[in-house]
Write an enzyme that holds these catalytic residues in place. Structure first.
Site, mmCIF file in Angstrom:
data_model
loop_
_atom_site.group_PDB
_atom_site.id
_atom_site.type_symbol
_atom_site.label_atom_id
_atom_site.label_comp_id
_atom_site.label_asym_id
_atom_site.label_seq_id
_atom_site.Cartn_x
_atom_site.Cartn_y
_atom_site.Cartn_z
ATOM 1 N N ARG A 116 0.843 -1.205 0.000
ATOM 2 C CA ARG A 116 0.000 0.000 0.000
ATOM 3 C C ARG A 116 0.871 1.244 0.000
ATOM 4 O O ARG A 116 2.005 1.223 0.409
ATOM 5 C CB ARG A 116 -0.906 0.026 1.249
ATOM 6 C CG ARG A 116 -2.129 -0.854 1.128
ATOM 7 C CD ARG A 116 -3.024 -0.670 2.350
ATOM 8 N NE ARG A 116 -3.534 0.688 2.451
ATOM 9 C CZ ARG A 116 -3.376 1.472 3.528
ATOM 10 N NH1 ARG A 116 -2.719 1.057 4.588
ATOM 11 N NH2 ARG A 116 -3.880 2.687 3.540
ATOM 12 N N LYS A 181 3.450 -6.395 11.996
ATOM 13 C CA LYS A 181 2.608 -6.743 10.845
ATOM 14 C C LYS A 181 2.833 -8.193 10.426
ATOM 15 O O LYS A 181 3.960 -8.634 10.242
ATOM 16 C CB LYS A 181 2.949 -5.804 9.691
ATOM 17 C CG LYS A 181 2.050 -5.986 8.498
ATOM 18 C CD LYS A 181 1.856 -4.676 7.802
ATOM 19 C CE LYS A 181 1.304 -4.859 6.426
ATOM 20 N NZ LYS A 181 0.911 -3.600 5.825
ATOM 21 N N ARG A 316 -1.732 5.786 12.857
ATOM 22 C CA ARG A 316 -0.718 5.411 13.863
ATOM 23 C C ARG A 316 -1.283 5.619 15.258
ATOM 24 O O ARG A 316 -2.123 6.505 15.460
ATOM 25 C CB ARG A 316 0.527 6.300 13.723
ATOM 26 C CG ARG A 316 1.194 6.075 12.387
ATOM 27 C CD ARG A 316 2.461 6.893 12.238
ATOM 28 N NE ARG A 316 2.673 7.109 10.818
ATOM 29 C CZ ARG A 316 3.309 8.135 10.267
ATOM 30 N NH1 ARG A 316 3.831 9.080 11.050
ATOM 31 N NH2 ARG A 316 3.444 8.251 8.966
HETATM 32 C C1 BTN Z 1 0.334 -3.797 2.349
HETATM 33 O O1 BTN Z 1 1.146 -2.890 2.086
HETATM 34 O O2 BTN Z 1 -0.034 -4.013 3.503
HETATM 35 C C2 BTN Z 1 -0.230 -4.643 1.249
HETATM 36 C C3 BTN Z 1 0.709 -5.747 0.865
HETATM 37 C C4 BTN Z 1 0.164 -6.636 -0.229
HETATM 38 C C5 BTN Z 1 1.211 -7.609 -0.740
HETATM 39 C C6 BTN Z 1 0.619 -8.590 -1.694
HETATM 40 S S1 BTN Z 1 1.707 -9.943 -2.030
HETATM 41 C C7 BTN Z 1 0.665 -10.493 -3.299
HETATM 42 C C8 BTN Z 1 0.167 -9.271 -4.029
HETATM 43 N N1 BTN Z 1 1.110 -8.860 -5.063
HETATM 44 C C9 BTN Z 1 1.673 -7.688 -4.797
HETATM 45 O O3 BTN Z 1 2.528 -7.124 -5.510
HETATM 46 N N2 BTN Z 1 1.201 -7.196 -3.639
HETATM 47 C C10 BTN Z 1 0.206 -8.070 -3.063
#
Ligand code: BTN
Length: 321
Positions: A116, A181, A316
Site C-alpha cells: 500500500r 505486521k 498510527r
Molecule cells: C500492504 O502494504 O499491507 C499490502 C501488501 C500486499 C502484498 C501482496 S503480495 C501479493 C500481491 N502482489 C503484490 O505485488 N502485492 C500483493
C-alpha cells in the site's frame, strides 16, 4: 531446479551423490547448479564436507496440483509461478488480455512486490504467501465499498484457524500481532468501477520468514513461523485462505460490507484508541469510534465525529514513541 529444491526443502543435509543421482549429473555439476540456485533465487545453501548440502532454512514449496484441484471446484482457475514482478500486476495484465476469472495467481517469489501507499513488499523465494485473486465484476451488481476490509476479515480468520489466536485487524486492512505486521491486503482496480471492471485482491502473508533472513522491511513485522514455532505448509495455508476468501466474498457480494461491520469492529485492535491519521503532510488527531457501512474510518476529532477513507491514509497510535 524444482527437483533439487523439492529434495532440499526439508532443510536436511543431502549428499552430492544422491542429488547427482536424482538429476543424472556428476557431483561437480551438482555444485555448479547449487551455486546457480543461490545466485538466482537468493537462497543460502550450506556445503559441509562428508555431509553434503542443505538449505540454511527449510522451505515449503507450493504444490500447484493440490491447489488447482481444490480451487477448481469453486470455479477459480489457478496459476502458480516460479517468479514474477508482482502477482497483482500479472493478474491485472492477464485479466486485461481476456483471461478467465476468477483467476488465482500465486508465486514462489516476487521481484517487485507492491504494498500500500507505493511501498514495496519484500517477497523472498518460497518463504511467504504471495496471493492474488483476479475478478471481473459488474460494479453496479457487486459492492466495492469496504471490500478490502471484508478481505481483511478473511485473512484474519485464516490466520486464526492456522493457530495464530493473537492476530487482529488494523484499519484499513493490516493484520497485526501486537504492533507487528503479519499480513497485508492491496486491492487494485482497472476498468470502470460503475460498469465492468477488473479487481485484483492481493494478499501477502509473512509465513516462514525469520528476522535473521530479512532486514529489508522498514516496519515492525512478524511471521506465522515466528508465532507458531514451526515451518508452516504454504500449500495448506493457501487452501485455508481460499476457503475463507470465498466465504467472505459471498457475504460481501450479497449484503455489502455493512453486514460485516460489527464483526470487523470486534476484531479491530485499535477500537477506542487515540490515534493520528496521516495523509501526506497532513495529520489529524482523534479517537477511533469504528468504521461506517462503506468501511470508512470513524474518528472522534475534538468531540465531533468525522469519517475518512482512501488508500493513501496511514493510521498510527498516538502513544507510539
Ligand atoms: C500492504 O502494504 O499491507 C499490502 C501488501 C500486499 C502484498 C501482496 S503480495 C501479493 C500481491 N502482489 C503484490 O505485488 N502485492 C500483493
Amino acid at each position: 531446479m524444482r527437483e533439487i529444491l523439492q529434495l532440499l526443502q526439508d532443510g536436511e543435509f543431502h549428499s552430492g551423490e544422491s542429488i547427482g543421482a536424482l538429476l543424472g549429473v556428476s557431483r561437480a555439476a551438482v555444485w555448479k547448479r547449487l551455486q546457480h540456485l543461490e545466485a538466482s533465487l537468493g537462497l543460502e545453501i550450506h556445503r559441509v564436507r562428508g555431509r553434503g548440502y542443505s538449505l540454511a532454512s527449510p522451505l515449503s514449496l507450493l504444490n500447484s496440483s493440490v491447489i488447482s484441484d481444490a480451487c477448481n471446484t469453486c470455479g477459480w482457475s489457478v496459476r502458480v509461478l516460479e517468479s514474477v514482478d508482482s502477482t497483482n500486476a500479472e493478474a491485472l495484465r492477464l485479466l486485461a488480455a481476456g483471461a478467465e476469472a476468477p483467476l488465482l495467481l500465486l508465486a514462489e517469489r516476487q521481484i517487485s512486490g507492491r504494498g500500500r501507499r507505493g511501498r514495496s513488499w519484500i517477497s523472498p523465494f518460497g518463504e511467504n504467501l504471495y496471493f492474488s485473486l483476479g475478478l471481473r465484476l459488474e460494479g453496479d451488481a457487486f459492492p466495492l465499498d469496504g471490500l478490502s476490509l471484508s478481505v481483511g476479515l478473511a485473512v484474519l480468520r485464516t490466520l486464526q484457524e492456522m493457530g495464530c489466536a493473537a492476530a487482529g485487524l488494523k484499519w484499513p486492512n493490516d493484520i497485526l500481532v501486537g504492533a507487528q505486521k503479519l499480513a497485508g491486503v492491496l486491492l487494485e482496480l482497472a476498468g470502470d468501477p460503475a460498469g465492468v471492471c477488473q479487481v485484483v485482491i492481493g494478499i501477502g502473508i509473512n509465513v516462514n520468514m525469520l528476522h535473521r533472513a530479512s532486514s529489508l522491511i522498514d516496519q515492525p513485522w512478524t511471521s506465522l513461523r515466528e508465532q507458531l514455532g514451526y515451518v508452516v505448509d504454504r500449500t495448506a495455508l493457501t487452501l485455508v485462505l481460499a476457503r475463507w476468501l470465498e466465504h467472505y466474498l459471498e457475504l460481501h457480494g450479497r449484503d455489502g460490507f455493512c453486514a460485516l461491520r460489527t464483526e470487523w469492529e470486534a476484531a479491530h485492535l485499535w477500537q477506542g484508541r487515540d490515534v493520528s491519521l496521516h495523509a501526506g503532510p497532513q495529520c489529524i488527531l482523534g479517537t477511533v469510534l469504528g468504521v461506517d457501512e462503506g468501511g470508512a474510518l470513524r474518528l472522534d476529532v475534538a468531540g465531533q465525529e468525522r469519517q475518512f477513507s482512501g488508500g493513501e491514509l496511514s493510521l498510527r497510535l498516538r502513544d507510539d514513541s
